[in-house]
Design an enzyme around this catalytic site. Structure first.
Site, mmCIF file in Angstrom:
data_model
loop_
_atom_site.group_PDB
_atom_site.id
_atom_site.type_symbol
_atom_site.label_atom_id
_atom_site.label_comp_id
_atom_site.label_asym_id
_atom_site.label_seq_id
_atom_site.Cartn_x
_atom_site.Cartn_y
_atom_site.Cartn_z
ATOM 1 N N LYS A 198 0.814 -1.226 0.000
ATOM 2 C CA LYS A 198 0.000 0.000 0.000
ATOM 3 C C LYS A 198 0.845 1.272 0.000
ATOM 4 O O LYS A 198 0.452 2.288 -0.580
ATOM 5 C CB LYS A 198 -0.990 0.016 1.171
ATOM 6 C CG LYS A 198 -0.393 -0.170 2.559
ATOM 7 C CD LYS A 198 -0.366 -1.619 2.952
ATOM 8 C CE LYS A 198 0.574 -1.858 4.109
ATOM 9 N NZ LYS A 198 0.196 -2.943 4.965
ATOM 10 N N VAL A 206 -5.274 -3.227 1.314
ATOM 11 C CA VAL A 206 -6.169 -2.518 2.252
ATOM 12 C C VAL A 206 -6.968 -3.531 3.074
ATOM 13 O O VAL A 206 -7.680 -4.368 2.524
ATOM 14 C CB VAL A 206 -7.166 -1.597 1.496
ATOM 15 C CG1 VAL A 206 -8.068 -0.858 2.484
ATOM 16 C CG2 VAL A 206 -6.442 -0.609 0.607
ATOM 17 N N GLY A 229 -6.344 -6.193 4.982
ATOM 18 C CA GLY A 229 -6.062 -7.635 5.028
ATOM 19 C C GLY A 229 -7.030 -8.472 4.225
ATOM 20 O O GLY A 229 -7.138 -8.335 3.003
ATOM 21 N N ILE A 251 -10.300 -8.502 4.178
ATOM 22 C CA ILE A 251 -11.620 -7.936 3.809
ATOM 23 C C ILE A 251 -11.625 -7.602 2.313
ATOM 24 O O ILE A 251 -10.755 -6.871 1.844
ATOM 25 C CB ILE A 251 -11.923 -6.652 4.626
ATOM 26 C CG1 ILE A 251 -11.932 -6.945 6.126
ATOM 27 C CG2 ILE A 251 -13.258 -6.046 4.194
ATOM 28 C CD1 ILE A 251 -12.126 -5.713 7.006
ATOM 29 N N GLY A 300 3.414 -10.605 13.529
ATOM 30 C CA GLY A 300 3.530 -10.347 12.083
ATOM 31 C C GLY A 300 2.557 -9.287 11.575
ATOM 32 O O GLY A 300 2.303 -9.199 10.378
ATOM 33 N N GLU A 348 4.397 -3.186 10.249
ATOM 34 C CA GLU A 348 5.283 -2.943 9.102
ATOM 35 C C GLU A 348 6.729 -3.109 9.546
ATOM 36 O O GLU A 348 7.032 -3.038 10.744
ATOM 37 C CB GLU A 348 5.072 -1.516 8.577
ATOM 38 C CG GLU A 348 3.693 -1.258 8.015
ATOM 39 C CD GLU A 348 3.327 -2.211 6.887
ATOM 40 O OE1 GLU A 348 4.050 -2.283 5.888
ATOM 41 O OE2 GLU A 348 2.315 -2.916 7.025
ATOM 42 N N LYS A 390 -3.673 3.357 3.000
ATOM 43 C CA LYS A 390 -4.867 2.561 2.645
ATOM 44 C C LYS A 390 -6.038 3.480 2.316
ATOM 45 O O LYS A 390 -6.811 3.214 1.391
ATOM 46 C CB LYS A 390 -5.212 1.630 3.803
ATOM 47 C CG LYS A 390 -4.153 0.557 4.019
ATOM 48 C CD LYS A 390 -4.305 -0.115 5.372
ATOM 49 C CE LYS A 390 -3.287 -1.213 5.574
ATOM 50 N NZ LYS A 390 -3.190 -1.653 6.961
ATOM 51 N N GLY A 415 -1.650 -9.881 9.352
ATOM 52 C CA GLY A 415 -1.224 -11.228 9.740
ATOM 53 C C GLY A 415 -1.091 -12.134 8.530
ATOM 54 O O GLY A 415 -1.600 -11.850 7.450
#
Ligand code: NDP
Ligand code: HSE
Length: 437
Positions: free
Chosen positions: A105, A132, A134, A136, A187, A190, A205, A302
């Site tokens: 991103k 953006v 994860g 979703i 995890g 960044e 994002k 993640g």
């Protein structure tokens, strides 16, 4: 069965998740595509580290150039992050006619116009669902499922690390430093976690979804950004007493002829859906003219949730390859010739309610001095809280304002901060009542 060859650059958190999904769900994926999605290369600087997955001989390489240049590679998956080498590799892959999938991103928010222009020129697909929120499917939802809507606003919790930190502080009283360390170990963060905690990752994002939602170009510098590093446990506890949770919100909405685009900590009423979104979970509210309110919730960071989004892009592209098509859906949701410039409303012009915490000397007249300055700036006070302190020294005063203009609040607070009765700068947090229900 037809074979589609993919090469991954970056075998870190997300890269490992993608490799796991492609190997463990290979049959499921091929049954859905009707082709075998094969991993020809996985490139990383470190090919000795045990990532918990076994790859065939010759797949793991150190030379990322090979991935973008090999004529047999159909899809290049960029998962190294950063804006320099990643950009070079992505542009080279595109010039070589390869479709690209990325979760980067930061790069798309800063150099998106150049990268998307190259993809158009070479007629290749560019998937960025994982960039953006994860897992979703917000990019696909805006570009395809909501394509019949005029979108009025897109707001949400877009950074998993910040939401994890704020949730841990709120529910367990964990210190900021420990919560950040846990987010890194999981995890979520960044490589440079300042991007997360200072709000820049959420702004990257927001830039991407704002462009898609309204069919506009947006300059990253036009987005107001404030992170969570200044949020103290004290403010989270006062917020609770007042009936609010503190969340890092990214907000973009149509207001008049312009667009508000901002990222900042926000106090959300307990009964608002965002207030109950915890841990690394992200949530996005989209308001469209036909659909009304929509709410998307899911893991925002993640290994496996992000890998799910990356692989869904790879599947989409594979289907396009099999149908001998590309860019069936415009890369940025609107056709290129219809992308507009829409002014971004200056932060000084936004209206909000505010939470203030002043630290002041405990002496008569202090309260009236502060409320006098606020009142003279047109800022009405809805509630004041001053708990009796047992110890000597400066005391906190917490105030909640009615709706006020940002510029007036800034001026009044700057004035109050210079008074000899105040000890340090006031804490100011915006209150969001209208973000979604
Ligand atoms: P990691 O740091 O875990 O992984 C990146 C990997 O790429 C590292 O192993 C790194 O090696 C390697 N690498 C760096 N430069 C090169 C190079 N020139 N050639 C080959 N390999 C290289 O990052 P993540 O997996 O967490 O993130 C990857 C991308 O996904 C980023 O853009 C991030 O913003 C994005 N993202 C991450 C999410 C997450 O939850 N983690 C969620 C959504 C998006 P080394 O460690 O030696 O530098
Ligand atoms: N660092 C990011 C976050 C990863 O915490 O949300 C997902 O984009």
């Amino acid at each position: 069965m037809r074979r589609i060859n993919a090469g991954i650059i970056g075998f870190g958190t997300v890269g490992t998740g993608v490799v796991k999904l492609l190997t463990e769900s290979r049959e499921l994926i091929s049954s859905r595509i009707g082709a075998d999605l094969c991993l020809k290369y996985v490139a990383d600087l470190d090919i000795k580290k045990d990532r918990g997955v076994t790859l065939d001989q010759g797949v793991l390489i150190t030379d990322a150039e090979k991935v973008v240049s090999d004529p047999e590679i159909d899809i290049v998956v960029e998962l190294i992050g950063g804006e320099t080498i990643a950009k070079k590799l992505m542009l080279k892959a595109i010039e070589n006619g390869k479709h690209v999938v990325t979760a980067n991103k930061a790069l798309l928010a800063s150099s998106g116009s150049e990268i998307f222009a190259a993809a158009r020129k070479y007629n290749v697909d560019l998937g960025f669902e994982a960039s953006v929120a994860g897992c979703i499917p917000i990019i696909k939802s805006i570009k395809e499922s909501l394509a019949a809507n005029r979108i009025h606003s897109v707001s949400g919790i877009l950074n998993g690390t910040c939401n994890y930190i704020l949730s841990k502080i709120t529910s367990e009283g964990t210190s900021f430093a420990v919560a950040l360390k846990n987010a890194q170990e999981n995890g979520y963060a960044e490589a440079d976690p300042t991007l997360d905690i200072e709000g820049f990752d959420a702004a990257h994002k927001l830039a991407i979804i704002t462009a898609l939602a309204y069919g506009m170009t947006i300059n990253l510098d036009d987005i107001y950004v404030e992170g969570i590093s200044g949020i103290a446990l004290e403010d989270i506890r006062y917020a609770e007493q007042l009936g609010y949770r503190v969340k890092l919100l990214a907000i973009s909405k149509h207001v008049g002829e312009g667009i508000e685009a901002r990222v900042h900590p926000t106090m959300i009423p307990f009964d608002n859906l965002f207030a109950s979104v915890n841990d690394s979970v992200n949530a996005i509210n989209v308001k469209g003219d036909a659909v009304g309110d929509m709410f998307f919730v899911g893991r925002g960071a993640g290994m496996m949730p992000t890998a799910s989004a990356v692989v869904s892009d790879m599947i989409d592209i594979s289907r396009n390859i099999l149908s001998c098509t590309s860019q069936r859906v415009p890369l940025l949701s609107y056709r290129d010739e219809n992308i507009k410039t829409i002014p971004v409303v200056p932060m000084d012009e936004i209206w909000s309610r505010y939470y203030f915490r002043f630290t002041v000397v405990d002496r008569p007249g202090v309260l009236s001095t502060i409320s006098g300055i606020l009142g003279n700036s047109g800022i009405s006070i809805k509630s004041v809280q001053q708990t009796e302190e047992k110890k000597e020294g400066p005391v906190p005063i917490v105030m909640v304002s009615g709706p006020a203009r940002e510029a007036d609040v800034k001026k009044a607070i700057a004035n109050i901060n210079t008074l000899s009765i105040t000890d340090g700068n006031a804490i100011v947090i915006r209150i969001g009542e209208d973000v979604s229900h």
